[in-house]
Design a protein around this motif. Structure first.
Motif, short mmCIF file in Angstrom:
data_model
loop_
_atom_site.label_atom_id
_atom_site.label_comp_id
_atom_site.label_asym_id
_atom_site.label_seq_id
_atom_site.Cartn_x
_atom_site.Cartn_y
_atom_site.Cartn_z
N ASP A 1 0.86 -1.29 0.01
CA ASP A 1 0.09 -0.04 0.10
C ASP A 1 0.87 1.27 -0.11
OD1 ASP A 1 -2.43 -1.55 -0.06
OD2 ASP A 1 -2.63 -1.44 2.22
N SER A 2 2.13 1.16 0.08
CA SER A 2 3.06 2.38 -0.06
C SER A 2 2.63 2.78 -1.50
CB SER A 2 4.40 1.98 -0.30
OG SER A 2 4.82 1.61 0.98
N LEU A 3 2.79 4.37 -1.73
CA LEU A 3 2.31 5.16 -2.94
C LEU A 3 3.52 5.63 -3.44
CD1 LEU A 3 -0.80 6.80 -1.38
CD2 LEU A 3 -0.80 4.71 -3.13
N ILE B 1 0.01 8.05 -10.21
CA ILE B 1 0.29 7.28 -8.81
C ILE B 1 0.01 5.71 -8.88
CG2 ILE B 1 -0.08 7.40 -6.41
CD1 ILE B 1 -0.51 10.26 -6.24
N SER C 1 0.16 2.06 -6.44
CA SER C 1 0.27 1.50 -5.17
C SER C 1 1.12 0.27 -5.02
CB SER C 1 -1.07 1.34 -4.33
OG SER C 1 -1.73 0.59 -4.87
N LEU D 1 3.02 -3.32 -8.85
CA LEU D 1 2.39 -1.94 -8.93
C LEU D 1 0.99 -1.95 -9.36
CD1 LEU D 1 5.56 -0.07 -9.80
CD2 LEU D 1 4.85 -0.33 -7.55
N TYR E 1 -2.28 0.60 -10.47
CA TYR E 1 -2.57 2.25 -10.72
C TYR E 1 -3.84 2.61 -9.76
CZ TYR E 1 -0.01 2.47 -15.01
OH TYR E 1 1.02 2.24 -16.07
N VAL E 2 -3.73 3.54 -9.12
CA VAL E 2 -4.82 3.98 -8.27
C VAL E 2 -5.97 4.24 -9.04
CG1 VAL E 2 -3.23 4.82 -6.38
CG2 VAL E 2 -4.02 6.43 -8.04
N GLU F 1 -8.40 -0.37 -8.52
CA GLU F 1 -7.95 -1.58 -7.40
C GLU F 1 -8.91 -2.66 -7.56
OE1 GLU F 1 -6.86 2.65 -5.95
OE2 GLU F 1 -8.73 1.85 -6.77
N SER G 1 -5.26 9.53 -3.08
CA SER G 1 -4.09 8.90 -2.92
C SER G 1 -3.00 10.07 -2.51
CB SER G 1 -3.61 8.39 -4.40
OG SER G 1 -3.33 9.37 -5.30
N ASP H 1 -3.41 10.22 1.25
CA ASP H 1 -2.78 9.11 1.91
C ASP H 1 -1.22 9.22 1.91
OD1 ASP H 1 -5.25 8.02 2.56
OD2 ASP H 1 -5.22 6.76 0.62
N ALA H 2 -0.62 9.67 0.83
CA ALA H 2 0.74 9.79 0.89
C ALA H 2 1.12 10.83 1.80
CB ALA H 2 1.24 10.06 -0.77
#
Length: 893
Positions: free
Chosen positions: A191-193, A207, A209, A220, A222-223, A226, A277, A280-281
């Protein structure tokens, strides 16, 4: 059976999750090569060691994979300074230097000790009292040098100012807070961006995740997408397309989804996903330490219209003519594969100056590689000169390209693990079929549909060393005819000690036989990570290891998973031995009840036969140094021969100035115990004790042992070598074992190891006359005592014969001008050239044999390591024995 079934089912689920994933496996633009349906089952039983042995291939060296080496490095670097609590007085602190790293473990040395490593100590970043330089001043703590060096300098303040000037200090964020003790790869969590650059437009980002992190290889998504896996990307974390969130905005680039997924959502949906995103980042930012190893892009010198050769990235099986079709800025350009058809299919790639797969024209011609002509090309044979005239284009100059001949140590037939270009989620066993400059051709094993060899750059981040998947608990697609783990008879050790190599011994119940499972209890960069181990060639190699072969080994191995690195080092040590079986026998005895160990099967090849033994190897980094020292002790070599610390010019043990028996005595005094019984046995054989003439007795013992070794070699020729298919008990019979007789050093031989046949009584004769087996025993006794007694035999002829032999021996007596223990290689070569063995002097020079090594040479060793026939070997050993006898007479006391 339930355990095995569930294990296999789990792997099959991960490989065939859904029809949707099967159609577009982690990459929406590429076709998939399906693997065998049974490949999951084969993978559970695939063993790299067995596969390499049966195919006769070798693994590509770990050091050839630059990206993997970087991923295993700690955020801490050797030479960094920090403040650490004094061990004797925890309320005070002192500045220390990082000597080496091993995951979250640091080897430190207090400033002021200089090159003295006796006080070096390991500490765990997570638990030790470590702080950045300046912390004591800010927090009113006492900065005081350790008691052992307190008197070394009068003004410690001035010393610190001088020592810290220009030095690198450990960053505060690595010693405090959430980053403490973690490596860059560990910091990338699910879940790191991250911002991902578009594949065609260098000024457009979106971005993504992190769905999965496999040793730095990131899956990876794409946001905004999901709910689907169809457009997942696999990239290594060092890829220049990856940037921290916020980088795009800082550089005023566009933040838009890629064109091929833009139509899947509405504008408002994309905008909503982007805002979420970014929030969240901002709340959970990815540490900048992740990007510290990203290489800076250099400026390119391409212009639009230049011609070059390029690997077709859509079909990486061909090298084609290509053109520079767009220059974005001084860093990025677009390269398009030439297509001369009326309706060309545009295959373009975003490139930079160091992009992989772009080459100057004529590269294929110079390297003997087939260049695929452009589609629609009318000529029969493609010629660059004609093609350039036809197109009116110039060739890109060589300075535009990186070094095109750097192969990084890869050679033909090496094995490795490689990503399937048609299915980036799959990693297969691969074989190198050809290496040309910096390109190599790979054949992927285990694919259901046959595919051509695909082309990859030697610095590609889609290739990995042997064992990488196992170390990171990732599924590896094996060959169709996988080499299965099977129960083998161990020729060197007891069968009951045999265990599956991937299962820790302490976790195996006595009543079960579970299928081996990958060890996922720790990460590759944590406590299970082994530091870089150095092979210090200058150190004393001992009686078992060939100094010349040691010098051919790489300078270092690792870092990496403890078991993998140590197994690699032990394998190299075994291959560098005079008698690999002897080293294997010694290694199986290295153990400690307190170790957290894992049993691994090592093999040794000798004269076409294969020996195997189960060896205990430590699993945690804090035990690596002790393990290395114990192995060195067992092999009677310098403790620093291989260790986590690099020895520069002079070994701290001063092993180069010690005699060759120093480590034998230091590690265990068995030689002192064994020698007297041999002497006593000789006296008993002769019928009475002879206390006088000590030097002569020493000579007799030495020569007798030499004779016994030769006798065992002759009598055990048919049974000394046991292959894996022979009964293991045969190896335990010491009278027929080559390891327990002729392989032992002279001062190690025991009277119980090998008995000389009774038909030929033991005689203390010189090597020169060892073949005169028909001489009667009484004459031998007379010659040994050097007191001929003609009246006791009544035969004057025998008395005359003995006197002649004594006279001949006295004529051959050697007088040395210097102690052989102090001879250099040059001195040894000079001596050999003065004898009748002068043609062999070159061998002594090549194998770097000094005086100490010369005194350790025996007939079996000379025959084996110098590859001499029996006649020249005996002749040479006679000269060596003259030196030994002279040494005993002049310098032994």
């Amino acid at each position: 059976m339930e355990t095995r079934a569930s294990f296999i089912a789990t792997m099959q689920e991960t490989q065939h999750l859904s029809p949707e994933k099967g159609q577009s496996p982690a990459n929406g633009n590429m076709e998939q090569f399906d693997s065998d349906e049974g490949s999951s089952i084969e993978d559970a039983d695939f063993n790299w060691d067995e596969f390499l042995e049966e195919t006769g291939a070798s693994a590509a060296p770990h050091t050839s994979f630059k990206h993997v080496e970087i991923s295993l490095q700690s955020s801490f670097q050797p030479g960094m300074k920090l403040e650490v609590a004094n061990k004797s007085n925890p309320d005070t602190y002192w500045v220390a230097t990082i000597i080496t790293t091993c995951g979250q473990l640091l080897l430190l040395r207090y400033c002021g000790y200089g090159d003295d490593r006796r006080a070096d100590f390991w500490c765990d970043v997570m638990t030790a009292d470590l702080h950045p330089v300046g912390w004591c001043t800010q927090n009113n703590k006492v900065l005081m040098p350790p008691d052992a060096i307190k008197e070394k300098y009068m003004d410690w303040t001035e010393f610190l100012i001088h020592d810290l000037t220009g030095a690198r200090t450990a960053p505060a964020n690595l010693l405090e807070g959430p980053l403490r003790g973690k490596n860059p790869v560990d910091l990338i969590t699910v879940d790191s961006l991250i911002e991902l650059q578009d594949s065609q437009n260098p000024f457009q980002y979106w971005i993504v995740s992190v769905v999965e992190n496999v040793g730095g290889r990131l899956r990876l998504r794409y946001v905004g997408l999901e709910e689907t896996e169809s457009y997942d990307q696999w990239l290594f974390y060092l890829d220049c397309r990856l940037r921290p969130v916020g980088w795009c905005q800082e550089n005023k680039y566009r933040m838009d989804p890629p064109a091929d997924i833009y139509c899947l959502k509405t504008i408002s949906e994309w905008k909503c996903a982007l805002e979420k995103s970014l929030n969240d980042a901002a709340n959970f930012p990815l540490p900048m330490e992740v990007f510290k190893d990203h290489a800076d892009l250099r400026n390119h010198f391409f212009t639009v219209g230049m011609k070059l050769e390029a690997v077709n990235m859509r079909e990486p099986f061909h090298i084609c003519p290509a053109s520079v079709t767009k220059v974005f800025n001084n860093h990025y350009l677009q390269v398009t594969i030439d297509d001369l058809r009326p309706e060309p299919s545009k295959i373009s790639m975003l490139c930079h100056a160091d992009s992989l797969g772009i080459l100057p024209i004529q590269w294929c011609l110079k390297n003997g590689v087939n260049l695929t002509p452009p589609k629609g090309y009318s000529g029969q044979d493609f010629d660059w000169a004609d093609y350039q005239k036809q197109c009116g284009a110039e060739a890109a100059p060589h300075l535009c390209f990186r070094n095109t001949s750097f192969s990084r140590g890869f050679t033909k037939n090496m094995k490795l693990e490689a990503v399937n270009p048609r299915n980036p989620a799959e990693i297969c066993v691969a074989s190198i079929t050809s290496v040309k400059g910096r390109l190599m051709w790979l054949h992927l094993e285990g694919l259901q549909m046959p595919s051509p060899e695909y082309i990859v750059d030697v610095e590609s981040m889609d290739i990995f060393p042997v064992g990488w998947c196992e170390a990171n608990a990732y599924n590896l697609t094996p060959p169709h005819k996988a080499v299965l783990r099977r129960k083998r008879r161990i020729a060197v050790v007891q069968p009951e000690k045999q265990l599956p190599s991937t299962v820790p011994v302490e976790k195996i119940p006595h009543d079960l036989c579970p299928v081996p499972q990958p060890d996922t209890t720790g990460t590759i960069n944590g406590r299970y990570c082994c530091p870089q181990l150095y092979i210090n060639h200058r150190c004393f190699s001992g009686p078992y290891l060939n100094k010349g072969r040691i010098a051919e080994l790489p300078q270092s191995v690792g870092p990496g998973k403890c078991v993998l690195v140590l197994k690699e080092v032990l394998s190299m040590v075994i291959n560098a031995a005079y008698k690999p079986g002897s080293v294997l026998r010694e290694l199986q005895l290295v153990e400690d009840p307190q170790w957290n160990f894992q049993e691994e099967t090592l093999k040794a090849k000798y004269r076409g036969k294969t020996y195997r033994a189960t060896v205990k190897i430590v699993r945690t980094s804090d035990q690596v140094a002790d393990f290395c020292r114990r192995v060195c002790a067992k092999l009677e070599c310098c403790p620093n021969l291989f260790s986590p610390v690099l020895v520069a010019e002079v070994c701290p043990e001063n092993c180069s100035i010690h005699t060759k028996t120093k480590y034998t005595y230091y590690y265990g005094k068995r030689k002192k115990i064994i020698k007297p019984p041999i002497g006593e046995n000789n006296n008993m054989k002769s019928g009475h004790v002879k206390p006088a003439r000590r030097r002569k007795r020493r000579k007799s013992i030495f020569v007798q042992k030499k004779r016994r070794s030769s006798a065992v070699d002759l009598n055990a020729a048919g049974s000394a070598e046991e292959s894996e298919d022979d009964e293991p008990d045969a190896m335990e019979d010491e009278t027929g074992s080559e390891e327990t007789s002729s392989e032992l050093r002279d001062d190690q031989t025991d009277t119980s190891s090998a008995e000389v046949p009774s038909a030929r009584p033991r005689r203390a004769v010189t090597l020169r006359s060892s073949t005169e087996s028909d001489r009667p025993p009484p004459t031998e006794r007379a010659r040994r005592s050097r007191r001929p007694q003609p009246h006791s035999y009544g035969e004057a002829e025998k008395c005359t014969q003995v006197k002649e032999e004594i006279k001949q021996e006295e004529e051959e007596k050697l007088i040395l001008d210097s102690n052989p223990l102090e001879w250099t290689v040059t001195d040894v070569v000079r001596f050999i050239k003065l004898t009748d063995c002068a043609p062999l002097a070159k061998i002594f020079q090549e194998q770097d044999i000094d005086g100490q090594a010369l005194l350790l040479l025996t007939l079996p060793t000379v025959q084996e390591c110098m590859e001499l026939k029996l006649g020249p070997a005996i002749k040479l050993c006679h000269q060596i024995e003259r030196v030994k006898v002279a040494f005993y007479a002049q310098y032994a006391n």
